[in-house]
Write a protein that holds these residues in place. Sequence first.
Motif: not given
Lengths: 262, 667
Positions: B594-597, B600-601, B609, B640, B642
């Motif tokens: 749940g970093c939700f990067l 942004t990408a 979410h 993206f 990780r």
Amino acid sequence: MRELQDTVKALFDKGEIDLFIGYEKGTRTPRPFFVHKAEDAENLIFDAACSGNLAVYLTRKDLTGGKKTGISASYYALKSIAQLFDENQLKAENLRIFGVSEEGSVQFFDSVAAIKQHLSATPPPAKPDEDELVGKINAMTASERWKFWSDELSKCFKCYACRAACPMCYCTKCIVEVNRPQWIQPWASTLSNMEWQINRVMHLAGRCSDCGSCGTACPLGIPVHLLTHKMSETVKEHFGVSETKENVLSTFKPDDKENFIH
Amino acid sequence: MSKIGVFVCHCGENISATVDCESVANTASQIEGVAFATDYKYMCSEPGQMRIKDAIREKGLDGVVVAACSPRMHEPTFRKTCAEAGLNPFLCEMSNIREHCSWVHEKSGETTDKAISLVRMLVEKVKRNKPLNPIKVPITKKALVIGGGIAGIQAALDIAGAGQKVILVERDPSIGGHMSQLSETFPTLDCSQCILTPRMVDIAQHPNITLYAYAELEKLEGFIGNFKATIRLKAKSVDHKTCTGCGACMTKCPSKKIPSEFNEGLGMRTAIYTPFPQAVPNKPIIDRVNCRYYTTGKCKVCEKICPTGAIQFDREDEFITEDIGAVVLATGFNVLKPDFFPEYGYGKYADVITGLQFERLASASGPTMGVIRRPSDGKIPQKVVFIACAGSRDPAKGIPYCSKICCMYTAKHAMLYQHKVHEGESYVFYMDIRAGGKNYEEFVRRAIEEDGAHYIRGRVARIYEKDGKMVVKGVDTLLGAQQVEIEADMVVLATAGVANGGAEDLAQKMHVSYDPYKFFAEAHPKLKPVETNTAGIYLCGACQAPKDIPDTVSMASGAAAKVIGLFSNAELTREPTIAVVNRIATHDVSTCVGCFLCETACPYQAIEHEEIKNRNGEVIKTVARVNPGLCQGCGTCVSFCRSKSIDIQGFSNEQMFAEVMSLVAEY
Ligand SMILES: Cc1cc2nc3c(=O)[nH]c(=O)nc-3n(C[C@H](O)[C@H](O)[C@H](O)COP(=O)(O)OP(=O)(O)OC[C@H]3O[C@@H](n4cnc5c(N)ncnc54)[C@H](O)[C@@H]3O)c2cc1C
Ligand code: SF4
Ligand code: SF4
Ligand code: SF4
């Protein structure tokens, strides 16, 4: 020191926290210290030698889960905390964050915005030793540099202490544990150690606080923190510091530099 | 173990001329997991497809690789073939040994080896393919058309005519766009208003069309078939429900000296106004910037005059939201305005005007009632110079492109001038005459040969004033760059067509791409000219590039056809090659942290979410979820993430990895 101890004591007395993360005296250097009750607060210390990044404990559910937690944060820990907020890993209502200067004065932050404000107004501590080493490595030819890192990384035996020390390595399943497909070979060999470190550094691009804890953690003394330090400097130079949640690797701007593509 | 069938196509001689297809099939049959391999002259033909079907049934194949042309060409064909034989179509893949191999290499053993490698990669992929089902998404059958020029009008009428609901949003107080400002139109010289206004009235009266004039798109969320549009209705200060459009207010408004936008500043209007007498809607609004009441706090003359009490000074902007299935962008263009041409003195000399201003002078409903009078003193000019390519095709000025319409309207202007001022002389400076189009070349020849316009090939360097005349200095490149100097009474600049104000803003709001000149970008310059890169958003008219009315109208009907086509389906079927966030073990856990990067990408705002809850309904974890309607399967998030928690169905990390490793293993 007194100021910090008194503040923490008061917080416990008022029932505002169940746990405080700080430092105590260690055998050689200060070590992390978890305060669970008011009377332990007097063992808290904070000085220039308190360098391990305590923010790493904030995402450890076994430690902080369900607890109202306070923390004494260095410049780098504050940076990591701000980034962790941007990555939705922390909840403000359960946290009491205190910035502590090396002289021991305590500053309470009531919001991420306040932390970011403080960070942008504070110059990062100088890193003369790192800069000197990076300078030396920069001056090497490509093949010398390859040899330097091959030699260093040939020592790595994949204990992942560098990962454990890093506040940004909070994934429940790290890329090294992904086995379908197995991106990174699980055994230790120079090549697969490089795969590991290259991945680690790329995954930290735009996120790393440059605290250097990974290098300190390595039991073999491999200077892996130089990789992240160099990467952090490169990111700053080329893309600046993101004011928003956007990450350098996830976003595109028409005026992004491309001069590093050869 | 897998039972994969490999079908190698000769494509006539397209492949077999350089690749040994038989040997490819033979080698493929040796690959672990391949149960059957064969080659054939035309795999896509009826007998070719029969071979695939028979093999699926007889050998019980659980995967198919067709080594032939590009999947762009025939993937749907072969997937359909497989489906007909009872195999899930997503278990069929194509290996492109034509474009990627036979067409780009000489005949040789190496070429055949490469074809084998390409087949091997796809075999490894198909081993890991999973059956997939197309995604179904509901469709809201209501279209939003943005911009009420001729493009938006045509698109709205076509969609409404097909029985679908349309919402038309126009920024100005009236629809009509630039066409309503034109006098007569090339190549037939019919009166612009006469052909346009009936369509404007149709818009107002059509039961399927809701018109919001003096309104703008505030926000667009959602995805094809399921957009939610927020529209800002700008405060008109006049209640259009009670206003009868009698116009009494406009005659009495004391603020009368406001340059009229519709007349390009050549006439004046009041603060409470309709842009022109045939406006739709034909009810006034108050321009608050110039209204005495709003600027000084005193006046309210209109309120006293209005017989129905429709004036409402305290109204504010309102917002409405509409569920929308498709959007048509039709926000048009503009022409370059002052300051851009210091060397031509535009803005400095009253008698240097733009083509659009000339249209107003030539228009029977314009400020001069159609008599050509120059702005400075109202005299009828006896000598007029027209300058084509004012700004266009001038890389130094940042506009390298051709504005396409200027050659034609300049010829029209010269012609109209000659028709109205018989003894007058007209000169046209031009770079090339671009008159491609039905009856276009003939039109220009008529201006030159029958109406006697003097065409001079060359650029104008400078214009200055001398004794009330505009001295135009240029060169005639057909006479060996000889200097020419003409003392004109008026100069008309065919200024470059540029993107409309606010285009960039709007594009960003809607996530539509645009070119360096801020014109909206079509999805493919040839094959998808009315689509944008965002599914469900179409475009037409001059917002894509400057163009004339016939091109605008055809494009608008094309965009409307796409919308009608979309709405003809009960629900939307989409390829399942989209991203999914993994759910492991009991399906209620995910490795996503749940970093939700990824959020942004993602260029399509497809990441949402999702809260994972335990049995007591407590949130254990918030993780990413991909909205299947929005995801375009671009894979940005995958590269993206990780922790590799997100994957594209049908193009998973595992599949890609296996493809690459099959090559590495060979060497
Ligand atoms: C001087 C001149 C002479 C011409 N003569 C001819 C001719 O003789 N024959 C011919 O075929 N063509 C001619 N043309 C070309 C013609 O004007 C265009 O082809 C036509 O106007 C294009 O129509 P459109 O609807 O795409 O754009 P426009 O006419 O520009 O209309 C766009 C509409 O969208 C509205 N809008 C813009 N932004 C927004 C927004 N954000 N939200 C809501 N609404 C918005 C605008 O207010 C406008 O009403 C001429 C052009 C010029 C400049
Ligand atoms: S801490 Fe050192 S030895 Fe351990 S994994 Fe990291 S680099 Fe390798
Ligand atoms: S899918 Fe990956 S990138 Fe996205 S929120 Fe989860 S962990 Fe982060
Ligand atoms: S595949 Fe592309 S469109 Fe789909 S969620 Fe990932 S980034 Fe967004």
